[in-house]
Design an enzyme around this catalytic site. Structure first.
Site, mmCIF file in Angstrom:
data_model
loop_
_atom_site.group_PDB
_atom_site.id
_atom_site.type_symbol
_atom_site.label_atom_id
_atom_site.label_comp_id
_atom_site.label_asym_id
_atom_site.label_seq_id
_atom_site.Cartn_x
_atom_site.Cartn_y
_atom_site.Cartn_z
ATOM 1 N N ARG A 269 25.385 -44.344 72.577
ATOM 2 C CA ARG A 269 25.188 -45.718 72.119
ATOM 3 C C ARG A 269 26.536 -46.401 71.884
ATOM 4 O O ARG A 269 27.414 -45.852 71.216
ATOM 5 C CB ARG A 269 24.381 -45.696 70.814
ATOM 6 C CG ARG A 269 24.291 -47.008 70.098
ATOM 7 C CD ARG A 269 23.221 -47.899 70.671
ATOM 8 N NE ARG A 269 23.070 -49.110 69.876
ATOM 9 C CZ ARG A 269 22.229 -50.072 70.154
ATOM 10 N NH1 ARG A 269 21.432 -49.968 71.222
ATOM 11 N NH2 ARG A 269 22.152 -51.137 69.400
ATOM 12 N N GLU A 364 7.157 -24.926 46.649
ATOM 13 C CA GLU A 364 7.737 -23.637 46.250
ATOM 14 C C GLU A 364 8.788 -23.813 45.148
ATOM 15 O O GLU A 364 9.798 -23.106 45.105
ATOM 16 C CB GLU A 364 8.250 -22.869 47.463
ATOM 17 C CG GLU A 364 7.098 -22.619 48.436
ATOM 18 C CD GLU A 364 7.227 -21.424 49.310
ATOM 19 O OE1 GLU A 364 7.915 -20.473 48.925
ATOM 20 O OE2 GLU A 364 6.606 -21.435 50.393
HETATM 21 N N1 CAA Z 1 10.608 -11.795 39.542
HETATM 22 C C1 CAA Z 1 9.943 -10.964 38.687
HETATM 23 N N2 CAA Z 1 9.583 -11.348 37.432
HETATM 24 C C2 CAA Z 1 9.941 -12.595 37.057
HETATM 25 C C3 CAA Z 1 10.620 -13.491 37.891
HETATM 26 C C4 CAA Z 1 10.966 -13.040 39.171
HETATM 27 N N3 CAA Z 1 11.623 -13.835 40.019
HETATM 28 N N4 CAA Z 1 10.805 -14.644 37.235
HETATM 29 C C5 CAA Z 1 10.267 -14.506 36.025
HETATM 30 N N5 CAA Z 1 9.731 -13.245 35.903
HETATM 31 C C6 CAA Z 1 9.069 -12.682 34.742
HETATM 32 C C7 CAA Z 1 9.924 -12.823 33.485
HETATM 33 O O1 CAA Z 1 10.824 -11.751 33.354
HETATM 34 C C8 CAA Z 1 8.890 -12.845 32.376
HETATM 35 O O2 CAA Z 1 8.494 -11.522 32.099
HETATM 36 P P1 CAA Z 1 8.124 -11.049 30.588
HETATM 37 O O3 CAA Z 1 6.901 -11.845 30.211
HETATM 38 O O4 CAA Z 1 7.860 -9.584 30.714
HETATM 39 O O5 CAA Z 1 9.310 -11.399 29.757
HETATM 40 C C9 CAA Z 1 7.721 -13.553 33.036
HETATM 41 O O6 CAA Z 1 7.892 -13.437 34.467
HETATM 42 C C10 CAA Z 1 7.664 -15.031 32.680
HETATM 43 O O7 CAA Z 1 8.900 -15.592 33.065
HETATM 44 P P2 CAA Z 1 9.460 -16.927 32.408
HETATM 45 O O8 CAA Z 1 9.410 -16.789 30.905
HETATM 46 O O9 CAA Z 1 10.778 -17.230 33.035
HETATM 47 O O10 CAA Z 1 8.344 -17.970 32.854
HETATM 48 P P3 CAA Z 1 8.218 -19.530 32.624
HETATM 49 O O11 CAA Z 1 6.851 -19.845 32.196
HETATM 50 O O12 CAA Z 1 9.370 -20.011 31.794
HETATM 51 O O13 CAA Z 1 8.308 -20.114 34.122
HETATM 52 C C11 CAA Z 1 9.347 -20.966 36.078
HETATM 53 C C12 CAA Z 1 9.353 -19.922 34.931
HETATM 54 C C13 CAA Z 1 10.590 -20.589 36.870
HETATM 55 C C14 CAA Z 1 9.430 -22.380 35.601
HETATM 56 C C15 CAA Z 1 8.072 -20.742 36.937
HETATM 57 O O14 CAA Z 1 6.907 -21.230 36.275
HETATM 58 C C16 CAA Z 1 8.162 -21.425 38.292
HETATM 59 O O15 CAA Z 1 8.756 -20.871 39.217
HETATM 60 N N6 CAA Z 1 7.586 -22.631 38.450
HETATM 61 C C17 CAA Z 1 7.482 -23.278 39.724
HETATM 62 C C18 CAA Z 1 6.211 -22.884 40.410
HETATM 63 C C19 CAA Z 1 6.309 -22.988 41.891
HETATM 64 O O16 CAA Z 1 7.334 -22.719 42.500
HETATM 65 N N7 CAA Z 1 5.204 -23.327 42.497
HETATM 66 C C20 CAA Z 1 5.125 -23.383 43.928
HETATM 67 C C21 CAA Z 1 3.714 -23.169 44.365
HETATM 68 S S1 CAA Z 1 3.564 -22.381 45.910
HETATM 69 C C22 CAA Z 1 3.858 -23.546 47.098
HETATM 70 O O17 CAA Z 1 4.423 -24.576 46.854
HETATM 71 C C23 CAA Z 1 3.424 -23.137 48.462
HETATM 72 C C24 CAA Z 1 3.448 -24.207 49.501
HETATM 73 O O18 CAA Z 1 2.830 -25.243 49.406
HETATM 74 C C25 CAA Z 1 4.205 -23.950 50.725
#
Ligand code: CAA
Length: 380
Positions: A269, A364
């Site tokens: 362009r 996600e």
């Molecule tokens: N791996 C393993 N365990 C984990 C972890 C991980 N990555 N992350 C947290 N945990 C564990 C913690 O150690 C904790 O364990 P305990 O209870 O034994 O202490 C437990 O999980 C709870 O963890 P948090 O206290 O950190 O949890 P939270 O309530 O504060 O939430 C958050 C954390 C990161 C905000 C989470 O809720 C989150 O990821 N939210 C976003 C949700 C999301 O991504 N949704 C997407 C839907 S799927 C999609 O979108 C598909 C599509 O359309 C393509």
């Protein structure tokens, strides 16, 4: 440190590139325009082994690694972001957790047909009133005397949901001291009490259908509990650690498509008697985009390499997804600007990339949630 891909990884990348260029690209604009589910591309991905790439061959997969998966997902998304996310959901959000947390029966009966693409899987975490704060879900499953479960609730924005044969559903199954405990259940489509909405109308990724799924007293046999009872939330989080690599790869593909088209157009362009590419304003847009694309790619491949080594990669996946998705929005924005008015029309498909990029900052886990995950690791 070795930045070179292995020969096998390069071969997979090339196979995906050829498939994307020859079979996906020619129909991508029409898929977007008509919001048609690309069943023929899903079937081809099954033939190519792209629906269970990192699953061992004994369970129906291609026996490759997460790096190969990220490379292939980028190539597919470069041609069509909808097809890219369909691939990502089956690989990352269904096959990966069943492989990681499933027992041998589940791997044979549920994983093998899904990794080979005979069946499609989806992931049900989000609900109408619980997105980022996933623990606050309302869906419940009650244990029966024979060990089976009765499931009630709904899940929304379920990508692939309208076409999935089974869905991993997260439900509250008990409460301890007021705290909800979640369990992951694999729920088959079509059984009594299972219904779904028409597919959502969205800004972009039109061909990747999503919907709401309703569960009204759906019976789930005990064999379909994935992992430990009460351990479902950790399964969801660990699954998303892998899923975010797929979305980062999708964001890379969308950005690469837009940038390549902008570079080609800037050489053709003319404006003020010279090609657009000769103007520093355009060069800088392209240079900034190349740097950001490369940085995002390195973050994505690092997260994938850590996953392959079995190292926890929560923060690294979040960094890759955060940076790649925001990069993709910036790069498609600049690329559309290079095209000027033509970018705003449907003629060159730039507006498709621009619309498709936006979802990568939302699903996600939004960018805000990725920052939260990264900050938790950094600060403790
Ligand atoms: N791996 C393993 N365990 C984990 C972890 C991980 N990555 N992350 C947290 N945990 C564990 C913690 O150690 C904790 O364990 P305990 O209870 O034994 O202490 C437990 O999980 C709870 O963890 P948090 O206290 O950190 O949890 P939270 O309530 O504060 O939430 C958050 C954390 C990161 C905000 C989470 O809720 C989150 O990821 N939210 C976003 C949700 C999301 O991504 N949704 C997407 C839907 S799927 C999609 O979108 C598909 C599509 O359309 C393509």
């Amino acid at each position: 440190m070795d930045f070179e891909l292995t020969e096998e990884q390069r071969l997979i990348q090339q196979t995906a590139r050829d498939f994307a260029t020859r079979e996906i690209e020619p129909i991508a604009a029409a898929l977007d325009k008509t919001a048609r589910w690309p069943s023929e591309l899903v079937a081809r991905m099954a033939e190519l082994g792209f629906l269970g790439m990192a699953i061992p061959t004994e369970y129906g997969g291609a026996g490759l690694d997460a790096v190969s998966y990220a490379l292939a997902c980028e190539e597919v998304s470069r041609a069509c972001a909808s097809t890219g996310v369909i691939m990502s959901v089956n690989n990352s959000l269904f096959c990966d957790p069943v492989y990681k947390f499933g027992n041998v029966w589940q791997k044979k009966e549920l994983l093998a047909p899904t990794a080979s693409g005979q069946l499609l899987g989806a992931f049900g975490l989000t609900e109408p009133s619980s997105g980022s704060d996933a623990q606050t879900m309302q869906t419940v499953a009650e244990k029966q005397s024979d060990g089976s479960w009765i499931l009630n609730g709904s899940k929304n924005f379920i990508t692939v949901g309208p076409h999935a044969d089974h869905v991993i559903v997260f439900a509250i199954t008990s409460r301890e001291g007021g705290k909800a405990k979640h369990t992951a259940l694999v729920v088959k489509k079509g059984q009594p009490g299972y219904s779904q909405s028409p597919h959502d109308e969205k800004l972009g990724i039109h061909a990747a259908h999503s919907c709401t799924i309703y569960f009204e007293n759906v019976k789930v046999e005990k064999e379909y509990v994935l992992g430990e009872e009460g351990g479902g939330f950790k399964i969801a989080m660990a699954t998303l650690d892998g899923g975010r690599i797929g979305i980062a790869a999708q964001a890379l593909g969308i950005a690469r498509a837009a940038l390549d088209k902008a570079i080609a157009y800037s050489k053709e362009r003319k404006s003020f008697g010279q090609p657009l590419a000769s103007f520093q304003a355009i060069q800088w847009m392209i240079a900034d985009s190349e740097v950001e694309y490369d940085a995002a790619k390195l973050l994505t491949l690092r997260a994938a390499a850590l996953k392959d080594r079995g190292v926890r990669h929560s923060a690294e996946s979040a960094m890759a997804k955060l940076y790649a998705s925001e990069m993709s929005t910036r790069v498609t924005h600049r690329a559309l600007q290079v095209f000027g008015g033509y970018g705003y029309t449907t003629e060159y498909g730039m507006e498709r990339h621009y619309r498709d990029a936006r979802i990568t900052e939302i699903y996600e886990g939004t960018s805000e949630i990725q920052r939260l995950v990264i900050a938790k690791t950094a600060i403790g």
